[in-house]
Design an enzyme around this catalytic site. Sequence first.
Site, mmCIF file in Angstrom:
data_model
loop_
_atom_site.group_PDB
_atom_site.id
_atom_site.type_symbol
_atom_site.label_atom_id
_atom_site.label_comp_id
_atom_site.label_asym_id
_atom_site.label_seq_id
_atom_site.Cartn_x
_atom_site.Cartn_y
_atom_site.Cartn_z
ATOM 1 N N LYS A 195 0.979 -1.247 0.224
ATOM 2 C CA LYS A 195 -0.124 -0.030 -0.028
ATOM 3 C C LYS A 195 0.756 1.284 0.041
ATOM 4 O O LYS A 195 1.082 1.826 1.030
ATOM 5 C CB LYS A 195 -0.899 0.005 1.296
ATOM 6 C CG LYS A 195 -2.144 0.906 0.972
ATOM 7 C CD LYS A 195 -3.117 0.494 -0.210
ATOM 8 C CE LYS A 195 -4.236 1.493 -0.380
ATOM 9 N NZ LYS A 195 -4.975 1.387 -1.679
ATOM 10 N N SER A 389 -8.110 -0.006 -5.436
ATOM 11 C CA SER A 389 -8.404 0.219 -4.125
ATOM 12 C C SER A 389 -9.974 0.589 -4.135
ATOM 13 O O SER A 389 -10.752 -0.415 -4.461
ATOM 14 C CB SER A 389 -7.749 1.201 -3.530
ATOM 15 O OG SER A 389 -7.593 1.428 -2.157
#
Length: 589
Positions: A195, A389
């Site tokens: 991430k 995402s």
Amino acid sequence: MKEFFKYVFATVVGIVISTFVIAILFFVIIVGSIASMGDDETTVVKANTVLFLDLDQAITERTPENSLSGVPIFGGSSEKSIGFNDLAKALKKAETDDNIECVYINVTAPNAGMATMLEVRNAIIEFQKSKKPVIAYSEIYTQGAYYLASAADKVYLNPQGALEFKGFSSELMFFKGALDKLGIEAQIIRVGDYKSAVEPFINTKMSDYNRKQVTAYVSGLYQTFLNGIAETRKINRDSLFAIADTYKIRQPKDALTYKMVDGLKYKDEVLDEFRNITGKDKKSNLNTISINDYAKNLPSETSAGKDKVAVIYANGDIVGGEGSDEQIGSERISRAIRKARLDENVKAIVIRVNSGGGSALASDVIWREVVLSKKIKPVIASFGDVAASGGYYIGCAADSIFVQPNTITGSIGVFGIIPNFQNLLTNKLGVTFDGVKTGQYADIMSVNRPLTAGERFIIQNDVNHVYDTFLTRVADGRKKTKAQVDSVGGGHVWVGTDAVKIGLADRLGSFNDAVKSAAKKAKLKDYKVVEYPEKIDPFKAFFSNAKDNMSTYFTKKELGEHYLIYKQMQKAITNSGIQARMDYEIKIK
């Protein structure tokens, strides 16, 4: 007497300001009226017309309303733009239009993402089935421009021009050094080693995890790029790789030598070729029509029956509330999905996603409507340039997911950023804070001090919970275990071809492929396509966002190319709540 002059002065100032505001509003109304009148006109296409395909304009998800186009200070765009699907439909219509003789592609630096360019490129290739000539000409071709132009029958370059062909590179910007100098600490709470949206605020270079995934998806994008050019230019893909790797195209003659172009010509010579094609003599003007004007002539979707396939456009950052045409507002998009679900004439739904994500909560609100709709009618997801995402979150429950080979997707992970301004405010500016509270966590999100261990523990648990929910949503939608999703999650970004291989997507295909699949799943043969949500009226947008539009206009004008840096830092500081977002811009150079 002094009070009298003060009163008179105040009155005069008030009159001047009021007059200025009224003048602005009057100007906006006139501009909008003129633009609207122009939009209603039908453009007449003369015989032997050249269809002018300007691919330097913004190619968007949907063609915007033009009432305030050309007035950027009021929220309009100063540049032309067209929706990729309207462009494709216009080319499809031109195939059988006897008045359209050929297509002239003009492109130097396209304003579109990689997957959108593939949609346009495929539409050009489809048009060539009509056997009508397609000619591309430019003084300069960037790599994206050449990718589009290479679909033409003939590609011409100015004899003194340039063709860029050097391979792809991706460069990320890191702000940690600047934040350190300012005395700002970015306190990061995240799940997932990949991430990397938070890395610009805590690192000065890529982590090993991020370098690995960026290398993979840039290579994937490059393979799609080379494969497309190899197919249409009839040049071996490995040869193209070698040409770029050794930077063979340095002069226009090199482009001709390596068969990247079909000729080196000045524009007058190209125009003469169009005159020959259309039967004009050298002294006559060409009959031309722009793709934008031609698209206005597109007939409305008609069907003998009442059956419909609804397309829900979800474009931009995901935020709570209404959003805009450039944002995915959870209320607005949820309402659009719900409207399509409750319409008995809508037999299938396509959710078109082009988003790097945003609010995790807003993503879940939209996801819920997709799940409810899926129980009643087929729901197909079509991913554009980016569906990562939160963008992946809102589409993961669909019956089937279509991606382009160069779609960027995945990034299943979440994070939160809590800035700490204590060093800046106290140590650098001398500003201090003091107060009272009724509980030890009453000021848990304060930005005036660092997080305590207890606060960090609480927030981390919240982030873990959101990530676990995200995994569950994907696992349920993709019919996998949470462990299987986690193995390809952790914030990992994937290119479309890889997403299909690992099961995050089902098929490689275009937007139209997704629409056809939805109709097939609903067992429809005769149907029309309807679009949701309704486009926002530009006048409403102006009056509701006038202050923000003017602020954005002047900020962009002042910062120029540095505006992106400002926006990224602003996002990091102002985004509230837990984020499911791929927060940096992917720029392929």
